[in-house]
Design an enzyme around this catalytic site. Sequence first.
Site, short mmCIF file in Angstrom:
data_model
loop_
_atom_site.label_atom_id
_atom_site.label_comp_id
_atom_site.label_asym_id
_atom_site.label_seq_id
_atom_site.Cartn_x
_atom_site.Cartn_y
_atom_site.Cartn_z
N GLY A 212 23.77 50.32 20.97
CA GLY A 212 23.82 49.92 22.36
C GLY A 212 24.06 48.69 22.57
N THR B 95 17.96 57.37 -26.10
CA THR B 95 19.26 57.30 -26.43
C THR B 95 19.89 57.05 -27.51
OG1 THR B 95 19.07 57.58 -24.03
CG2 THR B 95 21.42 57.13 -25.02
N LEU C 68 7.10 33.71 -5.20
CA LEU C 68 6.47 33.54 -6.52
C LEU C 68 6.67 32.10 -7.00
CD1 LEU C 68 7.85 36.64 -8.28
CD2 LEU C 68 5.31 36.38 -7.94
N PRO D 124 24.99 65.53 26.22
CA PRO D 124 24.99 65.52 27.58
C PRO D 124 24.09 64.17 28.27
CG PRO D 124 23.99 67.62 26.91
CD PRO D 124 24.18 66.99 25.82
N HIS E 149 16.95 52.81 -9.45
CA HIS E 149 15.66 53.22 -9.19
C HIS E 149 15.40 53.46 -7.74
CE1 HIS E 149 14.40 50.71 -12.99
NE2 HIS E 149 14.84 51.83 -13.23
N VAL F 62 9.51 30.88 -12.55
CA VAL F 62 10.41 31.71 -11.92
C VAL F 62 11.87 30.96 -12.65
CG1 VAL F 62 11.69 32.73 -10.22
CG2 VAL F 62 9.16 32.30 -10.06
N ALA G 142 20.07 64.15 -17.41
CA ALA G 142 20.37 62.76 -17.58
C ALA G 142 20.68 62.28 -16.12
CB ALA G 142 21.50 62.14 -18.27
#
Length: 1111
Positions: free
Chosen positions: A67, A348, A789, A109, A770, A796, A262
């Site tokens: 809108g 794997t 953090l 409508p 994920h 970090v 897989a």
Amino acid sequence: MSAKAISEQTGKELLYKNICTSAAVQNRFRYASVTAETDWARLTQDHSWLLTERLVVKPDQLIKRRGKLGLVGINMDLQGVQEWLKDHLMKETTVGKAKGVLKNFLIEPFVPHTQEEEFYVCIYATREGDHVLFHHEGGVEVGDVDAKAQKLMVPVDGKLTEDQVKEQLLTQVPDDKKDVLASFIVGLFNLYEDLYFTYLEINPLVVTQDGVYVLDMAAKIDATADYICKAKWGDLEFPPPFGREAYPEEAYIADLDAKSGASLKLTLLNPRGRIWTMVAGGGASVVYSDTICDLGGVDELANYGEYSGAPSEQQTYDYAKTILSLMTREKHPLGKVLIIGGSIANFTNVAATFKGIVRAIKDYQGPLKEHEVTIFVRRGGPNYQEGLRVMGEVGKTTGIPIHVFGTETHMTAIVGMALGHRPIPNQPPMDAHTANFLLNASNSAVTPATTRTASFSEPKSPTDTCPAKKSKAGLPTDSLHSILWPLKNVVTGDWKAKATTLFRKNTKTIVWGMQTRAVQGMLDFDYVCSREAPSVAAMVYPFTGDHKQKFYWGHKEILLPVYKNMADAMKKHPEVDVLISFASLRSAFDSTVEAMQYPQIHTIAIIAEGIPEALTRKMIKMADEKGVTIIGPATVGGIKPGCFKIGNTGGMLDNILASKLYRPGSVAYVSRSGGMSNELNNIISRTTDGVYEGVAIGGDRYPGSTFMDHVLRYQDTPGIKMIVVLGEIGGTEEYKICQGIKEGRITKPVVCWCIGTCATMFASEVQFGHAGACANQASETAVAKNQALRDAGAYVPKSFDELGDVIKTVYDELVANGTIVPAQEVPPPTVPMDYSWARELGLIRKPASFMTSICDERGQELIYAGMSITEVFREEIGIGGVLGLLWFQRRLPRYACQFIEMCLMVTADHGPAVSGAHNTIVCARAGKDLISSLTSGLLTIGDRFGGALDAAAKQFSKAFDSGMIPMEFVNKMKKDGKLIMGIGHRVKSINNPDMRVQILKDFVKQNFPSTQLLDYALDVEKITTSKKPNLILNVDGFIGVAFVDMLRTCGGFTRDEADEFVEIGALNGIFVLGRSMGFIGHYLDQKRLKQGLYRHPWDDISYVLPEHMSM
């Protein structure tokens, strides 16, 4: 991905079909979909109300705030709608950062109403329950509903009542509308739960005197619940977000993914881009995308995707060829790069998956060279060295530039190389092998220097890696136990406190599922950790009876019990407190709920991916109530070096040893991704004294345990000196770590990095590998969480590429101040390699017990003598052709195939009186099964019954080949007192010919290039029938000699090969195969007629006992 957006039309259709409410829902199913291909005459015929009512038109392409964007046409007649669409349909528009074409529109409508009749309602899921938001002023100007709306949280397994709605949500609604709205909202909530919605918003919801109107609706559904809701959902379509086209290649990969155990994902971002990726692992795929964007490649990044979960060679080939096909359609002036990356795989077989990629590269070598594609490969895991060798070889043989790197190279270093930010090393990777199970002889206590190349980043000052606020790493841990932390596992009430220590040296587990490879990996880990006994006490597998399964404990074999039901396993193994569940996504919920009924279980690891979120939340609630820690779902598990590992965590034994996971270090980590957890094992082992404990909580939106659950455990564990957290876009769990650091509950150094920073750079929403990796608001982005953090005091890095450097900096500080004292290395015991794995690596050889040259079922497709089953049907070679492949290893001419089929048809049956059919009937009437009855009949076949094919072929061939004329042959056989095999019939004669022989003779004479032996046999027949009219060439004899003619003259065999097939009994096989059809028919006939036990009548038996006996 679990939560997927659906179109407004789909959402309304589900609502109209399934909502149960006393409120009168108006305009049910009154909507019409319009595209550029719409036939308006047909549309108005199907929806006659379009001609008579005022209308609303709007795009239905997952666009928010239509809108306000001027994308809604209101109160128009049909002609007005068509005029409005001329200005909008197939026109490009920009919504936020996304630019796309308006293709799909919805006409409904028009509902006349006042502003006072507009309301807002929204339901969305969180970990604790489902939130219902309601605001009495809906519509375009609703504003910040999170701040304005009345809110009500329905806990997991809770119910919503109309009284609750009225009391907590409808406080500002006129009394005359409360009943209608309460009934509708409760019905909407029940619909939301029953159909596994994760988000459902209606704005505005209009309530008039006539009833309730759903004007605009947005919704997401948990796609993993398809196996539960398929009947109610029907075939749902999940449109791409606005600004991104839906490509057929994406649908193709999605279909491959649905048919595979897989995980295969592909999203096209910019098909004209020059940077393409083919990354193994959901977490690793995000890290590579982050690094590409960090290095300025966002505009050239062509795709996002991942393959994981041990796809087969064929599946990897199909995935790789799709990407190679896409990237070689348009040339780029700078050429293109393909990044084949991945973390260190847990289970794997890297070489096996690389075989599929290598096949695809060979198939596309021409286009790849034409488009100047350079390929960069980095991978680790089981058999990765062989995979890298093969990948390097294909580069040399095809001339395509392929640069390969292993675990000695930082995971994302190849991105810097590919984008020209760092040089490509000349030296090849270290010459290592999966067979190197022994540790280096060095006993140095110092952690070896890392062998990987440095970060691509600019040189940095020490302050670059320091947190924004000083860490409180120096505080003693014991002084912090009195600090309260408002976390679920320590709150009062019905919930029980959870254990700080999940795994010990004597931890015992039950494994649900027949995962023998994972169990053997756990036992090998136990052995190198010098555990006194295996960690696996038993297995549960409901699809077999109780039995014992053989495994290795070091050099000797042991037996582990396997139980059909969990109750028996728990009762017989009270020492078990951990359950590892390899149950499928369909049965994981039930088996987990059952396991939690046993108080002895404290920890459950759920490996399955794709469990519906609603079921996961129920498991979490039950676990909290019972004090059980859940790791997963959608996880590889976790590992505690020296103590215990879950399933395939940590990979194979060579990686266990390389990453020093056989003894504890000082660093604990928690991540979402299983593959990235193994990468963290590698990084931490190269930069510190090793891992103390590591957990991958799983990639779902609601993991059973959270980052904070494990960080607090690590905080309270004295042996852990520093903590590493690998966070992710989506969710807000990382903010609890920020709060813990600020409030002093977490004092140990925390190194943290949230992956998914690239998401904020993309124009349209991308769902990563994920299910939980999707930001629904700004605070859930990786960029926002990394900054929070950093502000809180965590260490970090600037990017994932620097994560190892920051970990090493913090570790070195802790060693320098004496917090960590590296221990002396002690070599672990050696473990023999499994024979099957050693053979796969090519380290040993052994003579095969069997040899076969006719069939190979090992690949993606069944092969008959070199011909794929697909080709067998495409070429329509028939039963005769298949028999030619399997019996003669030849593709026989069509006439030969037809002849074989005719032989089978004419030998199929010869009535119930012959010995084979008789035996089959007697057995069937004795109540024996099909196989026994058939075998009984087949055992009668020999020289006297049915065995004349081979004998006739041999006799006639020998006589013909030796140069005997037919009369000589007949006289010699008479002189030797031998019957001529294939001559004579009990009923048929020269005057009453066997039509079977006649049919075959006509075909052979018309189609065979030569019939020398048949002509010889027919000359013999003339001699024998002149003596007695029933001494004709019978059907056995005819097939025998005609078959020799076929083998000798069809062009597929040498004379020696043709004679050999006759000699080894191939022709009798025709009779055995053909007559088996008749014997089975007699068996089924007797069963259908319900015939009882057969007893031979006395009057058909001559009793010829000696006279003295009969007296």
